[in-house]
Structures are given as C-alpha cells and as structure tokens.
Design a protein around this motif. Structure first.
Motif, PDB file in Angstrom:
ATOM      1  N   GLN A  34     -26.908   1.486   6.856  1.00  0.00           N
ATOM      2  CA  GLN A  34     -26.332   0.367   7.599  1.00  0.00           C
ATOM      3  C   GLN A  34     -24.900   0.697   8.003  1.00  0.00           C
ATOM      4  O   GLN A  34     -24.331   1.693   7.555  1.00  0.00           O
ATOM      5  N   VAL A  35     -24.346  -0.121   8.851  1.00  0.00           N
ATOM      6  CA  VAL A  35     -22.961   0.073   9.285  1.00  0.00           C
ATOM      7  C   VAL A  35     -22.033  -0.328   8.139  1.00  0.00           C
ATOM      8  O   VAL A  35     -22.203  -1.392   7.528  1.00  0.00           O
ATOM      9  N   ASP A  68     -18.085  -0.893   6.721  1.00  0.00           N
ATOM     10  CA  ASP A  68     -16.686  -1.146   7.051  1.00  0.00           C
ATOM     11  C   ASP A  68     -15.815  -0.282   6.146  1.00  0.00           C
ATOM     12  O   ASP A  68     -15.522  -0.652   5.002  1.00  0.00           O
ATOM     13  N   GLU A  95     -15.735   2.472  11.693  1.00  0.00           N
ATOM     14  CA  GLU A  95     -16.913   2.171  10.890  1.00  0.00           C
ATOM     15  C   GLU A  95     -17.825   3.400  10.818  1.00  0.00           C
ATOM     16  O   GLU A  95     -17.832   4.248  11.715  1.00  0.00           O
ATOM     17  N   ARG A 154     -21.881   4.925   9.298  1.00  0.00           N
ATOM     18  CA  ARG A 154     -23.249   4.521   8.985  1.00  0.00           C
ATOM     19  C   ARG A 154     -23.669   5.198   7.686  1.00  0.00           C
ATOM     20  O   ARG A 154     -23.550   6.412   7.543  1.00  0.00           O
ATOM     21  N   THR A 168     -13.049   9.077  15.396  1.00  0.00           N
ATOM     22  CA  THR A 168     -14.423   9.369  15.810  1.00  0.00           C
ATOM     23  C   THR A 168     -14.399  10.503  16.812  1.00  0.00           C
ATOM     24  O   THR A 168     -13.603  10.492  17.757  1.00  0.00           O
ATOM     25  N   GLU A 225     -21.393  12.021  17.446  1.00  0.00           N
ATOM     26  CA  GLU A 225     -21.765  10.848  16.656  1.00  0.00           C
ATOM     27  C   GLU A 225     -21.272  11.019  15.235  1.00  0.00           C
ATOM     28  O   GLU A 225     -21.954  10.694  14.274  1.00  0.00           O
ATOM     29  N   ALA A 251     -20.749   4.779  13.367  1.00  0.00           N
ATOM     30  CA  ALA A 251     -21.531   3.542  13.397  1.00  0.00           C
ATOM     31  C   ALA A 251     -22.567   3.547  14.511  1.00  0.00           C
ATOM     32  O   ALA A 251     -23.656   2.985  14.372  1.00  0.00           O
ATOM     33  N   GLN A 252     -22.244   4.204  15.635  1.00  0.00           N
ATOM     34  CA  GLN A 252     -23.169   4.225  16.782  1.00  0.00           C
ATOM     35  C   GLN A 252     -24.214   5.320  16.674  1.00  0.00           C
ATOM     36  O   GLN A 252     -25.072   5.443  17.542  1.00  0.00           O
TER      37      GLN A 252
END
Length: 361
Positions: free
Chosen positions: A207-208, A210, A240, A242, A277, A281, A355-356
C-alpha cells in the motif's frame, strides 16, 4: 518427424511457385533482375526449413526459370550470358541458403543455451531459497531455545542481588553486575535474531506509505533518547512510497536510532532526513548525521549480521539492525548503501518503489 520434413520442403515448393508467378507477372519491370524473387524465396525457405529446403528451392527455381522463361517449355539455356546468369544464380542461391541456415542453426543453439541457463538459474534459485529457509528456521529455533536459559540466569542473578547483594564485597557485586548486563545483552541479541528470522516469513502488505509520517512518529518515540541533548533535526521532502508500513517503520526506526546513537559524542548533533523521486518508479531516501562516521573500507560489511564497526562498550547494539534494514528494503525491491568518513558523520541511503509504482507481486 516425417510431417515436419514434408512441411519444410512443401513450404520450399510453395515459395518457389510463388516466386515464379510473380516473376512472370513482373517480368517487364524486372528486366535482367529476374532472379530477385527466386533468391528471396530461397532465403525464406532456408530461414524456415534449413539448408536442405533452401537448396531444394534453389534447384526448383533454376528449373522453373529455365522451363517457363524464354525459350518457353524447354530446359535449354540460350547463350553464354544465360549460362553465366544461371551459374551465378545457383552460386548466390546456395551461398544464401548456407548463410541463412547457419544463422538459423546458431539461433536455435543460442535458444537451447538460454533455456539451459534459465533452468540452471531456476534450480540455483530454488536451492538458495531452500537454504535460506533452513537457515531462518535454524536461527529461529536456536534463538527461541536460548531465551529460557538466559531468562533463568537473569532471574537468578536478580534474586541473588536481592537476597545476598548487601553481603557481597565490591568484587562480587561487580561480577554480579557483569552477569546481569551480559544476560540483558544476550536477551536483546536473541530478540533481534528472532525478528530477523521472522522477516523472511512475514507476509508483506502492499500500500501507499506516508514516509514523512513514519519519520515524525519515530522521532517522537526517540524523545527519551534525545532528552537533555542538543539535536537539530532537519526533515526535508519525503515522497510517499509503496510497501509494507510495519516493515518500513522498522527501517526508519533503525536508521534514526543509529543517527541519535552515533552522534552522542557531539556537543551539537545534526540529523537530516530527506528524499526524492527519480524519473522512473523509484523513491530514494537518506538519513544523514554528523556523528562518529565509519571507514568506507568497511562499508560493504555494515549491513551484514553481527558486523559492528564500533565496540559495544562505546555504543550499544547487537549488530543486527542494519541487516534488518537491508533485508526489508530488498524485499521491497529496493537497495541500500552508505557513505561516511571517520569523525565526519555518515549518510545512509535506501530506495523503495514510489507511490505511483505498480503493485508488487
């Protein structure tokens, strides 16, 4: 086997016939280049069927051109030019058939080698996974079985201190204190070993996460360690990620705890946390401090189990924290590395799926 042979030679016959039809239709345009389509048919036949079908297509093409091209319906070759042209065609067609067939054979051999290599890699990977599982089980069993006797030693030492501590001389009290400190250290080491062995079996959430929230929560938990010290914490951008929140909390806790611990000798400690980032990814994070640092010659040992670059008397620890960091980050498909200099601090980096990024399998 026979069906495959008929298919390959049948394909050569089909291509030779198709080349003849197109040559007859396009003869006015081809002029002296009447063998171009035949050569193409030979090359495709050799590519599909190998050297035999390629040579067979060359022979069929020579016979077809001699029979259906002027003089029609005869196998005569008119003039020296015709003989030279036919011989050149056969030589070129044979050479092309051989070259194409060799390439086809080389591709097949390469494919076989790749399949064998992939099979070996799969076998080695399975063996490595089985070995890792056995080591994890062994570490878990040993750590679990050691907890009881360690607790008994610690418990009896505490009872001895309560019942006979006052009657012991200074040397006896020092010995008793050493026993209790050693059992506490052994207990912490066993707990860390159990945590390390569990990491390989724990199912990951996806999940994402924080990351800024994790850092702030961890700093709040470390306030008792930071009390009475002059520590400047600079929290930069933290994108963020993953992954599994519980596991990533362990990563952040270990790195920040190390930063607080190894800056203890500094009058004013500076701890910096940030991230960014990349174009892909991947998100990259860092924890930097102005603590005691380390010798870069030993950087590759930092993330191994039980590897400590500083004595336990100087800084507490069991030598498993950074091993846990690497294991968690690698389970997320990331990487971890460090840079430092003795007496000038250290920076620890780790990467995670952004996160993406798509969901991890």
């Amino acid at each position: 086997m026979l069906g495959s042979l008929l298919k390959r030679y049948g394909f050569a016959v089909l291509l030779s016939g198709l080349a003849l039809i197109l040559t007859l239709l396009l003869q006015p345009l081809l002029e002296r280049s009447i063998f171009v389509l035949f050569i193409t048919g030979v090359a495709i036949s050799a590519l599909y069927g190998g050297l035999g079908p390629g040579l067979f297509a060359a022979l069929l093409s020579a016979l077809a051109s001699a029979f259906f091209l002027p003089p029609l319906y005869s196998l005569l070759v008119v003039g020296l030019d015709g003989i030279v042209l036919l011989v050149m065609f056969l030589l070129v067609a044979t050479t092309i058939s051989w070259l194409v067939a060799r390439r086809r054979q080389a591709e097949q051999e390469l494919r076989v080698l790749n399949e064998q290599l992939e099979k070996r890699v799969r076998e080695r990977t399975l063996q490595q996974e089985e070995t890792n599982k056995e080591l994890e089980s062994f570490a878990y069993s040993v750590s679990h079985d050691l907890r009881a006797p360690i607790r008994h030693i610690e418990g009896f030492a505490q009872l001895l201190e309560k019942s006979a501590g006052a009657s012991l001389d200074e040397t006896g009290q020092r010995y008793l204190k050493k026993i209790m400190e050693s059992t506490q250290r052994a207990g912490a080491l066993i707990d860390d070993l159990l945590s390390f062995s569990r990491l390989g079996r724990t199912k990951m959430q996806n999940q994402v996460v924080d990351m800024r929230g994790l850092v702030m929560e961890t700093l709040s938990e470390l306030k008792p360690e930071m009390e009475g010290r002059d520590i400047d914490c600079n929290i930069g951008e933290l994108p963020e990620a993953r992954g599994d929140p519980s596991m990533l909390r362990v990563v952040v806790q270990n790195l920040l705890d190390n930063a607080v611990k190894y800056t203890r000798t500094r009058q004013r400690a500076v701890i910096e946390v940030g991230g960014s980032t990349t174009e892909g990814e991947e998100a990259i994070y860092f924890v930097r401090d102005n603590g005691v640092g380390f010798d870069m010659a030993y950087a590759d040992k930092l993330f191994d189990v039980f590897q400590r670059l500083h004595a336990a008397e100087e800084f507490r620890g069991t030598g498993i924290g950074l091993a846990n960091v690497r294991r968690i980050v690698e389970r997320h498909g990331g990487r971890v590395w460090a840079e430092g200099q003795e007496g000038s601090g250290a920076t620890f980096y780790f990467s995670l799926p952004a996160a993406q990024a798509p969901l991890m399998p």
